[in-house]
Design an enzyme around this catalytic site. Structure first.
Site, PDB file in Angstrom:
ATOM      1  N   LYS A 274       0.826  -1.204   0.000  1.00  0.00           N
ATOM      2  CA  LYS A 274       0.000   0.000   0.000  1.00  0.00           C
ATOM      3  C   LYS A 274       0.860   1.253   0.000  1.00  0.00           C
ATOM      4  O   LYS A 274       2.049   1.218   0.261  1.00  0.00           O
ATOM      5  CB  LYS A 274      -1.005  -0.053   1.156  1.00  0.00           C
ATOM      6  CG  LYS A 274      -2.127  -1.044   0.812  1.00  0.00           C
ATOM      7  CD  LYS A 274      -3.296  -1.035   1.734  1.00  0.00           C
ATOM      8  CE  LYS A 274      -4.344  -2.022   1.180  1.00  0.00           C
ATOM      9  NZ  LYS A 274      -5.367  -2.367   2.152  1.00  0.00           N
ATOM     10  N   ARG A 309      -3.092 -10.481   4.769  1.00  0.00           N
ATOM     11  CA  ARG A 309      -3.464 -10.466   3.338  1.00  0.00           C
ATOM     12  C   ARG A 309      -2.304  -9.844   2.566  1.00  0.00           C
ATOM     13  O   ARG A 309      -2.022  -8.661   2.733  1.00  0.00           O
ATOM     14  CB  ARG A 309      -4.750  -9.643   3.175  1.00  0.00           C
ATOM     15  CG  ARG A 309      -5.265  -9.557   1.755  1.00  0.00           C
ATOM     16  CD  ARG A 309      -6.506  -8.666   1.690  1.00  0.00           C
ATOM     17  NE  ARG A 309      -7.069  -8.633   0.362  1.00  0.00           N
ATOM     18  CZ  ARG A 309      -6.659  -7.813  -0.596  1.00  0.00           C
ATOM     19  NH1 ARG A 309      -5.680  -6.950  -0.377  1.00  0.00           N
ATOM     20  NH2 ARG A 309      -7.235  -7.852  -1.780  1.00  0.00           N
TER      21      ARG A 309
HETATM   22  N1  HH2 Z   1      -7.243  -4.152   0.641  1.00  0.00           N
HETATM   23  C1  HH2 Z   1      -7.552  -4.171  -0.679  1.00  0.00           C
HETATM   24  C2  HH2 Z   1      -8.581  -4.988  -1.148  1.00  0.00           C
HETATM   25  N2  HH2 Z   1      -9.259  -5.789  -0.307  1.00  0.00           N
HETATM   26  N3  HH2 Z   1      -9.639  -6.633   1.878  1.00  0.00           N
HETATM   27  C3  HH2 Z   1      -9.354  -6.639   3.188  1.00  0.00           C
HETATM   28  N4  HH2 Z   1     -10.023  -7.429   4.044  1.00  0.00           N
HETATM   29  N5  HH2 Z   1      -8.360  -5.823   3.707  1.00  0.00           N
HETATM   30  C4  HH2 Z   1      -7.651  -4.973   2.916  1.00  0.00           C
HETATM   31  O1  HH2 Z   1      -6.784  -4.247   3.460  1.00  0.00           O
HETATM   32  C5  HH2 Z   1      -7.930  -4.948   1.510  1.00  0.00           C
HETATM   33  C6  HH2 Z   1      -8.957  -5.802   1.020  1.00  0.00           C
HETATM   34  C7  HH2 Z   1      -6.782  -3.325  -1.640  1.00  0.00           C
HETATM   35  O2  HH2 Z   1      -5.649  -4.019  -2.097  1.00  0.00           O
HETATM   36  P1  HH2 Z   1      -5.507  -4.830  -3.508  1.00  0.00           P
HETATM   37  O3  HH2 Z   1      -6.528  -5.896  -3.625  1.00  0.00           O
HETATM   38  O4  HH2 Z   1      -4.136  -5.270  -3.679  1.00  0.00           O
HETATM   39  O5  HH2 Z   1      -5.747  -3.786  -4.597  1.00  0.00           O
HETATM   40  P2  HH2 Z   1      -6.988  -3.596  -5.514  1.00  0.00           P
HETATM   41  O6  HH2 Z   1      -8.079  -3.108  -4.642  1.00  0.00           O
HETATM   42  O7  HH2 Z   1      -6.511  -2.567  -6.499  1.00  0.00           O
HETATM   43  O8  HH2 Z   1      -7.322  -4.898  -6.145  1.00  0.00           O
END
Ligand code: HH2
Length: 337
Positions: A274, A309
């Site tokens: 992040k 995660r």
């Molecule tokens: N962060 C993201 C998406 N889903 N779910 C939980 N429970 N906690 C988090 O911190 C979280 C989440 C954002 O990260 P990422 O999936 O890598 O990016 P994107 O939203 O662009 O797919």
């Protein structure tokens, strides 16, 4: 409402009055910060001690006495960190196979929730995720699958295709049907703190006391989930790093993670790659943020986080193996050379 912050400790010497932190085999506590003053656990009411110490129920058949790795498998073409690399079906299955050697759970999402991201239609989200889940199950990979969605229709289709739990970044706020679906299916659900929606959330990054506000919001979402008929032992909570939070908020939440054990549910942390990691670590692109992400994952482990995660499953798994070998109190628990 109790917002005690247990002081998390690892390793030896482990005093006789040490209590496990949130059921952890490695992390323990014996005192907590209470409105700025340290209080001994022995002075606390037994139910308060138990809430912070008790073992957590299994999630998808997995024990939570040591940190689990949840590997992120985005099927979005615009995801901030892996930039569409796993968009093709066969690539997604290949990545799922290699990840499942290191990850305990695979988290599959078809809608980017990065700040400023545009919403995706239900149909598009289903088209991105369901074939991937089917293909993973069809190829014999048995690792539990979490569907990262805020939409009940997507969650239902993913569960039908073989997913085992729901990860809702709006904690059941976005879709009025989501709570009933989760209750009916009896699956675990992660309730993550967020404000507004991804498009506008960074404009809402204002708090008087971010830790207290996130804690109380999650307590309220637990109550909503319970009144919708979702069993207590199906709930997981997550402070939502980066969701409507700026650097100082993310750091405050990370420094105070043990406060969230007071909610009595397993704790999930998603900090991987992040923006704040790039800001502090001086790393621009997603993959360059791996070392900082591993550092934050280890910090989470040391605060008793149950599920991490992450994108970099192999690196995180290796780091956790070393952390466990060093933080553990049982000399016999490490069986390697
Ligand atoms: N962060 C993201 C998406 N889903 N779910 C939980 N429970 N906690 C988090 O911190 C979280 C989440 C954002 O990260 P990422 O999936 O890598 O990016 P994107 O939203 O662009 O797919």
């Amino acid at each position: 409402m109790s917002r005690l912050r247990p002081v998390a400790m690892t390793g030896t010497p482990r005093p006789a009055d040490a209590l496990p932190l949130a059921g952890s085999r490695c992390v323990w506590w014996r005192e907590a910060l209470d409105a700025g003053a340290l209080r001994s656990a022995s002075e606390m009411a037994p139910e308060v001690r138990d809430r912070f110490s008790g073992a957590k129920p299994d999630v998808c058949g997995l024990k939570l006495d040591r940190p689990l790795v949840m590997g992120i498998l985005n099927t979005t073409p615009d995801s901030f960190s892996d930039g569409g690399a796993h968009y093709a079906l066969e690539d997604a299955v290949r990545r799922a196979r290699s990840m499942s050697a290191e990850a305990d759970i695979l988290d599959i999402g078809g809608e980017s929730t990065r700040p400023g991201a545009k919403p995706v239609s239900v149909q598009a989200e289903i088209t991105r995720t369901v074939p991937v889940i089917r293909a993973i199950r069809g190829s014999g990979i048995a690792t539990p699958i979490s569907i990262d969605t805020r939409k009940a229709e997507v969650a239902a289709a993913a569960l039908d295709a073989g997913a085992d739990m729901v990860n809702d970044v709006t904690a059941l706020r976005y879709d009025p049907e989501m709570a009933a679906l989760v209750a009916e299916r009896g699956v675990p659900v992660c309730l993550m703190h967020s404000v507004a929606d991804p498009e506008t959330m960074q404009q809402h990054a204002r708090y008087d006391d971010v830790v207290a506000e996130v804690h109380d919001h999650l307590a309220e979402r637990i109550a909503v989930a319970r009144s919708a008929g979702i069993a207590r032992d199906r709930l997981i909570v997550d402070p939502g790093i980066g969701f409507g939070k700026v650097l100082e908020h993310n750091l405050a939440l990370l420094r105070n993670l043990t406060v969230f054990h007071g909610l009595g549910a397993p704790l999930l942390l998603g900090a991987s790659r992040k923006r704040f990691i790039g800001t502090i670590g001086g790393a621009d692109a997603g993959a360059e943020r791996m070392p900082g992400s591993v550092a934050v994952a280890l910090h989470g482990a040391a605060q008793g986080v149950h599920i991490l995660r992450v994108h970099d499953t192999a690196e995180t798994r290796q780091a956790l193996s070393l952390w466990e070998a060093l933080a553990g109190t049982d000399e016999g628990q490490h069986h390697g050379a």
